[in-house]
Each structure stands twice: as C-alpha cells, then as structure tokens.
Design an enzyme around this catalytic site. Sequence first.
Site, PDB file in Angstrom:
ATOM      1  CG  ASP A   4      -4.635   7.018  -0.516  1.00 29.64           C
ATOM      2  OD1 ASP A   4      -3.695   6.533  -0.173  1.00 29.64           O
ATOM      3  OD2 ASP A   4      -5.711   6.435  -0.588  1.00 29.64           O
ATOM      4  CB  CYS A  43      -7.641 -25.448   6.703  1.00 27.79           C
ATOM      5  SG  CYS A  43      -7.868 -25.318   8.223  1.00 27.79           S
ATOM      6  CG  HIS A  93     -10.158 -22.243  10.221  1.00 30.46           C
ATOM      7  ND1 HIS A  93     -10.615 -23.200   9.479  1.00 30.46           N
ATOM      8  CD2 HIS A  93     -11.349 -21.133  10.479  1.00 30.46           C
ATOM      9  CE1 HIS A  93     -11.865 -23.195   9.219  1.00 30.46           C
ATOM     10  NE2 HIS A  93     -12.310 -21.845   9.881  1.00 30.46           N
ATOM     11  CG  ASP A 123      -6.107  -5.339   1.624  1.00 29.61           C
ATOM     12  OD1 ASP A 123      -6.691  -4.384   0.672  1.00 29.61           O
ATOM     13  OD2 ASP A 123      -5.661  -5.151   2.471  1.00 29.61           O
ATOM     14  CB  CYS A 183     -10.526 -28.057   9.475  1.00 27.94           C
ATOM     15  SG  CYS A 183     -11.386 -26.366   9.901  1.00 27.94           S
ATOM     16  N   GLY A 241      -0.459   5.818   2.972  1.00 22.71           N
ATOM     17  CA  GLY A 241      -1.264   6.934   3.300  1.00 22.71           C
ATOM     18  C   GLY A 241      -2.195   6.210   4.664  1.00 22.71           C
ATOM     19  CB  CYS A 292     -12.593 -26.284   6.945  1.00 21.99           C
ATOM     20  SG  CYS A 292     -11.165 -25.269   6.455  1.00 21.99           S
ATOM     21  CG  ASP A 350      -0.289  -0.034   2.364  1.00 23.38           C
ATOM     22  OD1 ASP A 350       0.947   0.087   2.488  1.00 23.38           O
ATOM     23  OD2 ASP A 350      -1.028  -0.349   3.399  1.00 23.38           O
TER      24      ASP A 350
END
Lengths: 403, 403
Positions: free
Chosen positions: B151, B329, B358, B283, B332, B100, B327, B97
Amino acid sequence: MGLGFEVLRTGEAGGRRGALSLPHGEVQTPVFMPVGTAATVKAVPQDVLEGNGAGGKGAQIILANTYHLYLRPGHELVRRMGGVHRFMSWSRPMLTDSGGFQVFSLSKLRKISPEGVEFRSHLDGSKHFFSPEHSMDVQIALGADIAMAFDECVETPATWERTRESMALTHAWAARSKDRFEAHKHRVPWHEALGGQTQSLFGIVQGGMYADLRRESAERLVEMDLPGYAIGGLAVGEPREVTREMIAHTLEHLPKDRPRYVMGVGYPDEIEEYAKMGVDMMDCVLPTRAARHGLLFLREPGSSEITRMNIKKKEYAEDQRPIDENCGCRVCSRYTRAYLRHLFSSGEPLSAVLNSIHNLAFYLDTMERVRGELGRGDSDVDFAQAESQNRRSGAGADRRVSP
Amino acid sequence: MGLGFEVLRTGEAGGRRGALSLPHGEVQTPVFMPVGTAATVKAVPQDVLEGNGAGGKGAQIILANTYHLYLRPGHELVRRMGGVHRFMSWSRPMLTDSGGFQVFSLSKLRKISPEGVEFRSHLDGSKHFFSPEHSMDVQIALGADIAMAFDECVETPATWERTRESMALTHAWAARSKDRFEAHKHRVPWHEALGGQTQSLFGIVQGGMYADLRRESAERLVEMDLPGYAIGGLAVGEPREVTREMIAHTLEHLPKDRPRYVMGVGYPDEIEEYAKMGVDMMDCVLPTRAARHGLLFLREPGSSEITRMNIKKKEYAEDQRPIDENCGCRVCSRYTRAYLRHLFSSGEPLSAVLNSIHNLAFYLDTMERVRGELGRGDSDVDFAQAESQNRRSGAGADRRVSP
C-alpha cells in the site's frame, strides 16, 4: 563462621576436586565464576544463569565488582536494599573483588600513598579515595560471601625493585584489610538473617613475574591465616608460559586445605589447565565480553581442540548448524549460526544475550567436565566421604574453616 | 487454504471473541502481536516470548518487517533457511507487513510511480525498487502465515484530493498484490511440509482521516474478497478521537466474518478500547521501544487506570516493589524497581531485556483479560460451539475461509 572447604580428591598433577561451603550455599570446585560487574552478568537474566550450563545446574557462584557498585548505585544504597544478593535477586554465593584492580585499570589520575589511592571516577570524573579500610567497608555493605583484601596492582612490565615495593604495600594493606574486616564483619546486611554468619576475607598474592617475590608474598599472606588465597596480577599481558609458571610456583607455597583462586583468567583451555594444576576458583570477563564482540567458543566435532568462531563472518550466513554441535545450552539447542550471524550483523540486542548465554555455558560445561575428570580415580571415590587427610585438622564435622 | 476465522461471541459494543486458524497454529482473538522487526522481538529470547504474559501462554503470533528482512539478511537467504519461522526458530503464527510503511517512513529519496517505489536503503544508501509484485515475492519467500498487500501510505496531514489519489493507488496495488500472490503462493517455503497450505493475503484500507474515503476504500477492498482486512494509515500523529472515529467508521464497512486488523496501535488502553469495538488484531512497537527507553506500563494497585513509569527517575532508586504489584510476569516476580533503575542508569544490556519482557507481558495480559471479558456473557458461552450465525456460510466444519 563463613566458609568451609573440603578437598574431596587430589589428582597426580595437583588438581583438586573440592567443595566450598558459603553462607549462600555450596560450591563444587574447581569452579568458574561468571563476572557480574554491575550486579548483572552482562545481558544474561538471572534465571538463565541459574539453569544454563554445567548440565543445567548453571552458575554456582558469580562475582561483582566493588569499584563499579561503589560508584553506581553506591554501596550504601545496596546495603539498604539488603546487600547485593537481594539487590540483584541472586540467592547463590557471590564474591566481590577489592576494587583495587579497577582503580588501577579504569580510573583516572590515580595518586597512590601508603594510606590508599585517590582517583577520579571513569564515569563522571568525581574524586574518590580508596583505602584497605574503605574497601572493607564497601565490601561488607555489598555483602558477597567472599571479600578480597585491598591490593595494589603493579604496572606491567615492572622491575624487581618496583614489584617488591608494590608487593610490600599489598601486604601492609592485607593486614589492614583483615583488621578492618574482623572488626566490622558483623555489619554484613544478612548477618542476622543467616544465623550470625559472616563473609570470608581472602588475601591476594602479588609479586609480578618474579618467582622469589611470589613465594615471599604467599608466605607473608599465609602467616595472616586467611580462609582462602588468590593469585593476582596475572594475565596482564605476559606470555601464557609465564602465567602458568607463576601459578605453579605460587600454588606450592599455599596451604592445601584452603581454596586457591586465580583472578581474571582466562581462555577455556587455560581454566581447564589451571584447574588441573590445583586452582580451585577462577573468574574472567572473557566469555561475556567476547560474546558481545561476536566471538564464540566451541569444540569442532570429533576434536577436543577449542576453537573460537567469529560469528560475523560471511561463511556463517547460511550455516544451519548450532554454534557447537556437542553443546547442550539453550542457544545451541534452538538457534542456527545463520540466525546468530544475522542478529550480530543487524546490531540486535538479542545477539549479546544469546552469544553470552552460549559462551557462559561453554565455560561452565568445561569446568563441570574437569570436575568429573578430577573426581574419577582408579577406584570410585565416594564424595560424601572426603579423604580425611585432606581435611583441615580441627575443622571438625562441620567442615568449616574458621580462621 | 491458509486461514480459518470463527467469531465465537460478539458483545454489544461490537467487540468479538474469536479464533483464527493459521498454518502454524491457532490464535485466540482479539490478539496483540509483538513486533519482531528483524526476525527478533528486540531483546527478548524466543523461549521467553513463548511463555511470558497471558497467563504463561505468551505471544500467540508475532510480526516481522518485510522491508528490514529484505534489506538484511535478504529474503532469498531467509527462503533458503526454510522461511522466517525456521530462520528465527519460532513455530507459532507470524505476519509480515508489506514493506510499504517502512519504505515511506525509513528509506531515503523515494520516487513513487504507478509502477512502484524506488528508494534508497536507510542502512547503506543502496538503490532498491518495491512494487506490489516484488512485495509479494519477498513476503512469499519470508513465509509468514499472513502477508499484507502493498500500500501507499500518504503523508499526514494530507488534503482530501491527495488522500483519494493515494488511496486509489493503494487499491490498484492491492489488486496487483492479489494477482501476484495467487499466482505464486505455492512457492512459500513450507508449502509441502504443511500439506499444501499457503499464506493468506490481507488488504489494507486507507483513506486518511476522511470518513467517506475510508468507506470507499473498505468497499473497494471487500470487493476483492480477501481473507482479512487491515486498517492502515492511523496512529500517525492525529488525535486519538480521530483514530477511534476512523476505526469505528471503517469497521462498519468490513465483513463481520473476516478478521479485522488495525496496524501500528497503540497504548495499552487503546488496544483494549479498539478490541472492544471489534478489532481482532493489533501490533505495535510501543511496548518494546518504550521499554528500551525505560518507560514501563503498570496499573497502580486498586486502580484500573494504566500508568507509565519512567524507571530512570530518582524516586525509584530504593523502591523495593516490583514494577506492577498485580503483574505475574517473570520480571515482576523477581526484580525490584530499584534494580531495574540501576540497570537502566548503568546502560546495562539486561535493562532492555527485562523492561521489554515486562511491557510485552503487560500488553499480552491486557488482551488476555479483554478476551476473558468478551467471552463472558449473560450465560456461559461454550467456545467449542461457535455461534453459528457468525460462521461464514460455506466455511463448513473445518472452520476455514477459502476465498
């Protein structure tokens, strides 16, 4: 039935290459056991523990603290969850301490009587009582492969008289621990699931820094015919020569066919030294605790000397090398000192994770190397063919000791 | 040369299935970008990020914060380490980023002038000055694949007049950002190593909660012909309908052949909704920040509704289920709610690690599913054959936009 131990080879200095067979698997000894106080080796996920260090074989056995799990989440909850293995999703062997050391070092307002210890929780001040019987009940509920007899840890330094008195209490408590354990061992959560196997109860030799008391303690405990023996009450502030002397002296009085475990040691060079003296098992919070403080272990290239690096030092700010150029852990193969310093300086949670992973690998690699050295002799040793003279008579082909 | 963008298919509601080509690799859009503020996605090791979520493909692109890395360890240090990718050992695409938003939300004693912003560090109170030129210099030193124009973020709520004034400053700063970026972009640390490629500079549409200002802001920025456009200043406390309305309205005025990025959103159902409206990139710190507070995202079995679970609740103390039964992952597939509650209640560092893993998987899986839905049409779409009408004329066979 819960433990088999086989000494595969004994070196000249007494160091032994062995194999320990436990309900949750086999452990190659000498072994270092990472400490997972609250059913977690701090900051390290279980899958990393399984594959990090010792040439990718990871930790063979880990320890959990009875005192901590008793207070939180509670041993009965852990039992209902199937025991500590299932609770934390760790299928390899585990050991729980007796809670004694933590009651004496962490809790508040202890009141010791022959019956046991009344204390207040370090978490919320609530009142509790631990006796040998209660320690056994808690450890059976937790269900580690190896449980430890409840012992008193004498303050240090202590006089010979005070140490002997405390030691006598430890022996009485060991006998009570054994009685309770034998009567209730079938209550371990995985008793049926693992074909009727049980935990194994180890005794703890005390005796402070007095050689005669260490001998007496070892002899009394050996009379109880336990499947393994620990040496407790060391690394509590005494000079390292004293630790070494007490270990050496105590080992002489412990049976060669049983695993010998020195509790709470030590630095990487210490665990190597003690292993070569004939200690089979060790545990210590040092690798993970030091890691959280930014202290990392390494060997300087071309040196066998072990160094400790304080990663927060400015000199590492732009150091593009790994922590240890000879280390194959997943931290050294990916991250630079500069990045690790940045994580530590920034208070990032990943700092503790990566530092702990490296230090544990360093310890596990150290023991893997020591096992290699102990296993090498003048002639090749076939480990499948254990040296028969080291076999315990009567242990038979199943290699199990059933005291 | 630094960015290629191809819209592979556009759905009826405007959602686009696309592919973004960047110096460090290809990104399938719409994409969620985990936030790695200080060059670390908090508590998550890089190898986990690479393989967790989105069917094992992990995070395609992550974000780092210019303000944080400027203050610590310093952008010149990161440049000397080879840029943020090498510094943190992350070889996939990254975005920084502009600094700002953080200058306006984290720093102290800000003094804004047309020239730039003077502020005091939230870490040590030291005085600093950020201008569009300085933001570009810092971002070029960090060397993410995508940099953002500097910005001003207006306070909220703000009047139309105040918002317009702030927006005008943002436009002036965007022009200065572009000038500086174009003049210095060859200084990116990997310029030579990656065959002369450079970063890409995105503009940021402001305009607060005023549709006419959003339109004006989009039009001014599009005149600058940037390779991508972000929508900033949303999710700052306004009702979700307003966020949605501002996004929808702004998207109308952004070119269809450029990636569109909504900054700092949002909940899992929001990122899904915005992706289906035609947003290509998002994001948010939410998955990792919520995780550290014990808030976990899941879908109840048999429901498409997204639920948030507070893992510290007593009701999970003995819950043997994974966080989310659907899930896949690595949390899990291994750990129970009971164990995760214990880790959180005990303040264990592993708690943040597992919870973050997770929640990130949940976000990445969500976008993977959305990409699947956007990619499916009445007839099968061959993604290798991009819809030619969505190709930017002149981009040619190399699929790159070179504004």
